[in-house]
Design a protein around this motif. Structure first.
Motif, PDB file in Angstrom:
ATOM      1  N   SER A  36      45.019  67.909  71.523  1.00  0.00           N
ATOM      2  CA  SER A  36      45.533  66.733  70.832  1.00  0.00           C
ATOM      3  C   SER A  36      45.837  67.092  69.384  1.00  0.00           C
ATOM      4  O   SER A  36      45.263  68.028  68.816  1.00  0.00           O
ATOM      5  CB  SER A  36      44.528  65.577  70.884  1.00  0.00           C
ATOM      6  OG  SER A  36      43.357  65.903  70.157  1.00  0.00           O
ATOM      7  N   LYS A  37      46.733  66.326  68.816  1.00  0.00           N
ATOM      8  CA  LYS A  37      47.117  66.549  67.432  1.00  0.00           C
ATOM      9  C   LYS A  37      45.987  66.176  66.475  1.00  0.00           C
ATOM     10  O   LYS A  37      45.795  66.822  65.433  1.00  0.00           O
ATOM     11  CB  LYS A  37      48.368  65.723  67.125  1.00  0.00           C
ATOM     12  CG  LYS A  37      48.929  65.942  65.739  1.00  0.00           C
ATOM     13  CD  LYS A  37      50.201  65.136  65.550  1.00  0.00           C
ATOM     14  CE  LYS A  37      50.788  65.349  64.161  1.00  0.00           C
ATOM     15  NZ  LYS A  37      52.031  64.552  63.981  1.00  0.00           N
ATOM     16  N   ARG A  38      45.202  65.155  66.842  1.00  0.00           N
ATOM     17  CA  ARG A  38      44.100  64.715  65.977  1.00  0.00           C
ATOM     18  C   ARG A  38      43.028  65.793  65.867  1.00  0.00           C
ATOM     19  O   ARG A  38      42.501  66.053  64.779  1.00  0.00           O
ATOM     20  CB  ARG A  38      43.503  63.419  66.524  1.00  0.00           C
ATOM     21  CG  ARG A  38      42.349  62.876  65.704  1.00  0.00           C
ATOM     22  CD  ARG A  38      41.874  61.547  66.247  1.00  0.00           C
ATOM     23  NE  ARG A  38      42.916  60.529  66.127  1.00  0.00           N
ATOM     24  CZ  ARG A  38      42.759  59.269  66.530  1.00  0.00           C
ATOM     25  NH1 ARG A  38      41.611  58.888  67.083  1.00  0.00           N
ATOM     26  NH2 ARG A  38      43.735  58.401  66.382  1.00  0.00           N
ATOM     27  N   THR A  39      42.698  66.424  66.988  1.00  0.00           N
ATOM     28  CA  THR A  39      41.695  67.495  66.952  1.00  0.00           C
ATOM     29  C   THR A  39      42.172  68.660  66.092  1.00  0.00           C
ATOM     30  O   THR A  39      41.408  69.249  65.320  1.00  0.00           O
ATOM     31  CB  THR A  39      41.403  67.978  68.377  1.00  0.00           C
ATOM     32  OG1 THR A  39      41.001  66.870  69.174  1.00  0.00           O
ATOM     33  CG2 THR A  39      40.304  69.031  68.383  1.00  0.00           C
ATOM     34  N   TYR A  40      43.433  68.981  66.211  1.00  0.00           N
ATOM     35  CA  TYR A  40      43.992  70.068  65.405  1.00  0.00           C
ATOM     36  C   TYR A  40      43.913  69.739  63.920  1.00  0.00           C
ATOM     37  O   TYR A  40      43.529  70.583  63.099  1.00  0.00           O
ATOM     38  CB  TYR A  40      45.442  70.312  65.836  1.00  0.00           C
ATOM     39  CG  TYR A  40      46.213  71.208  64.903  1.00  0.00           C
ATOM     40  CD1 TYR A  40      46.043  72.588  64.925  1.00  0.00           C
ATOM     41  CD2 TYR A  40      47.119  70.660  63.989  1.00  0.00           C
ATOM     42  CE1 TYR A  40      46.757  73.403  64.061  1.00  0.00           C
ATOM     43  CE2 TYR A  40      47.835  71.472  63.128  1.00  0.00           C
ATOM     44  CZ  TYR A  40      47.648  72.844  63.164  1.00  0.00           C
ATOM     45  OH  TYR A  40      48.346  73.646  62.310  1.00  0.00           O
ATOM     46  N   GLN A  41      44.266  68.505  63.562  1.00  0.00           N
ATOM     47  CA  GLN A  41      44.227  68.125  62.150  1.00  0.00           C
ATOM     48  C   GLN A  41      42.804  68.107  61.610  1.00  0.00           C
ATOM     49  O   GLN A  41      42.570  68.455  60.445  1.00  0.00           O
ATOM     50  CB  GLN A  41      44.891  66.758  61.976  1.00  0.00           C
ATOM     51  CG  GLN A  41      46.394  66.773  62.213  1.00  0.00           C
ATOM     52  CD  GLN A  41      47.015  65.403  62.132  1.00  0.00           C
ATOM     53  OE1 GLN A  41      46.302  64.394  62.174  1.00  0.00           O
ATOM     54  NE2 GLN A  41      48.345  65.346  62.030  1.00  0.00           N
ATOM     55  N   ARG A  42      41.839  67.716  62.455  1.00  0.00           N
ATOM     56  CA  ARG A  42      40.449  67.706  62.000  1.00  0.00           C
ATOM     57  C   ARG A  42      39.956  69.119  61.721  1.00  0.00           C
ATOM     58  O   ARG A  42      39.323  69.390  60.695  1.00  0.00           O
ATOM     59  CB  ARG A  42      39.571  67.025  63.050  1.00  0.00           C
ATOM     60  CG  ARG A  42      38.108  66.897  62.614  1.00  0.00           C
ATOM     61  CD  ARG A  42      37.280  66.096  63.585  1.00  0.00           C
ATOM     62  NE  ARG A  42      37.122  66.779  64.860  1.00  0.00           N
ATOM     63  CZ  ARG A  42      37.728  66.403  65.984  1.00  0.00           C
ATOM     64  NH1 ARG A  42      38.541  65.352  65.982  1.00  0.00           N
ATOM     65  NH2 ARG A  42      37.537  67.064  67.101  1.00  0.00           N
ATOM     66  N   HIS A  43      40.238  70.047  62.639  1.00  0.00           N
ATOM     67  CA  HIS A  43      39.828  71.432  62.421  1.00  0.00           C
ATOM     68  C   HIS A  43      40.567  72.052  61.236  1.00  0.00           C
ATOM     69  O   HIS A  43      40.016  72.880  60.510  1.00  0.00           O
ATOM     70  CB  HIS A  43      40.087  72.257  63.683  1.00  0.00           C
ATOM     71  CG  HIS A  43      39.068  72.034  64.756  1.00  0.00           C
ATOM     72  ND1 HIS A  43      37.852  72.687  64.779  1.00  0.00           N
ATOM     73  CD2 HIS A  43      39.073  71.226  65.849  1.00  0.00           C
ATOM     74  CE1 HIS A  43      37.155  72.305  65.837  1.00  0.00           C
ATOM     75  NE2 HIS A  43      37.877  71.410  66.510  1.00  0.00           N
ATOM     76  N   LYS A  44      41.815  71.648  61.050  1.00  0.00           N
ATOM     77  CA  LYS A  44      42.575  72.179  59.925  1.00  0.00           C
ATOM     78  C   LYS A  44      41.994  71.710  58.604  1.00  0.00           C
ATOM     79  O   LYS A  44      41.910  72.478  57.630  1.00  0.00           O
ATOM     80  CB  LYS A  44      44.036  71.747  60.050  1.00  0.00           C
ATOM     81  CG  LYS A  44      44.940  72.322  58.967  1.00  0.00           C
ATOM     82  CD  LYS A  44      46.381  71.897  59.181  1.00  0.00           C
ATOM     83  CE  LYS A  44      47.273  72.487  58.097  1.00  0.00           C
ATOM     84  NZ  LYS A  44      48.700  72.077  58.281  1.00  0.00           N
ATOM     85  N   ALA A  45      41.564  70.431  58.559  1.00  0.00           N
ATOM     86  CA  ALA A  45      40.965  69.907  57.334  1.00  0.00           C
ATOM     87  C   ALA A  45      39.625  70.568  57.040  1.00  0.00           C
ATOM     88  O   ALA A  45      39.264  70.787  55.874  1.00  0.00           O
ATOM     89  CB  ALA A  45      40.800  68.392  57.445  1.00  0.00           C
ATOM     90  N   LEU A  46      38.871  70.910  58.090  1.00  0.00           N
ATOM     91  CA  LEU A  46      37.569  71.555  57.903  1.00  0.00           C
ATOM     92  C   LEU A  46      37.685  73.064  57.743  1.00  0.00           C
ATOM     93  O   LEU A  46      36.692  73.730  57.436  1.00  0.00           O
ATOM     94  CB  LEU A  46      36.654  71.233  59.093  1.00  0.00           C
ATOM     95  CG  LEU A  46      36.300  69.750  59.282  1.00  0.00           C
ATOM     96  CD1 LEU A  46      35.492  69.559  60.558  1.00  0.00           C
ATOM     97  CD2 LEU A  46      35.514  69.226  58.073  1.00  0.00           C
TER      98      LEU A  46
END
Length: 210
Positions: free
Chosen positions: A136-146
């Motif tokens: 999912s795009k949300r999971t990718y963005q969360r890992h990218k932010a962290l």
């Protein structure tokens, strides 16, 4: 008016005049000859009519062109599509002209219906989160932010081999010992001198005659 030397053309016209009026073909031939060959005498005209009565009258397009002296250039310039060409008996020149016209029509049609895009399939744009192996795009963005994005795709092994992008993502089960005790079997009784138990390319157990 036709000259006296154009007797072949006169015969061609007389045959077509005969076919043009099936009700009274003789009158049609005489009328045509008086129009285009007024220099004919009465005896010559009667002889021409008699010859027309028994003539073949099957003029092909190219035969007509040879009699009338029409070339490919004359045919194209004057749009004489009802006759052939005296200098193209094998249809090579006319076929070449037809192909060139067809190609020009095709180019015009393609230019009219063109969308302006380059030929071929459009380039497939894959989203970054799919290219990184996330679901999912949300999971990718969360890992990218962290700052914990996976560098080589999915971190955990998957049952689908196509989703395992790491070499160590697929677990290989350890080698297991065979459940059959080869030492307790008398293979010499059957004439067997050596046995190797394989699992894939690995030898897990061997027995040979002492």
């Amino acid at each position: 008016m036709l000259p006296p030397s154009a007797y072949g053309t006169l015969r061609w016209g007389a045959d077509h005049a005969w076919l043009a009026d099936p009700v009274n073909p003789i009158r049609s031939v005489r009328r045509w000859c008086r129009r285009w060959a007024p220099w004919l005498t009465g005896a010559e005209l009667d002889q021409l009519v008699d010859e027309t009565k028994t003539s073949n009258k099957r003029w092909s397009h190219d035969d007509s062109a040879v009699t009338l002296g029409i070339t490919v250039r004359d045919r194209q310039t004057l749009s004489l599509w009802f006759v052939g060409a005296s200098d193209d008996r094998n249809y090579e020149m006319r076929l070449g002209i037809a192909k060139a016209k067809a190609a020009a029509r095709a180019r015009k049609s393609r230019a009219k219906n063109s969308s302006g895009r380059p030929p071929g399939r459009p380039r497939l744009e894959i989203p970054a989160w799919k290219a990184a192996g996330y679901n999912s795009k949300r999971t990718y963005q969360r890992h990218k932010a962290l700052g914990t994005l996976a560098q080589n795709g999915t971190e955990n092994a998957s049952r689908s081999l196509s989703k395992n992008r790491k070499r160590d993502g697929i677990k290989v089960p350890p080698l297991m010992q065979p459940s059959v005790d080869l030492a307790g079997i008398d293979f010499e009784r059957f004439g067997i001198l050596k046995i190797s138990v394989m699992k894939g390319r690995n030898v897990v157990s061997t027995w040979s005659r002492p």
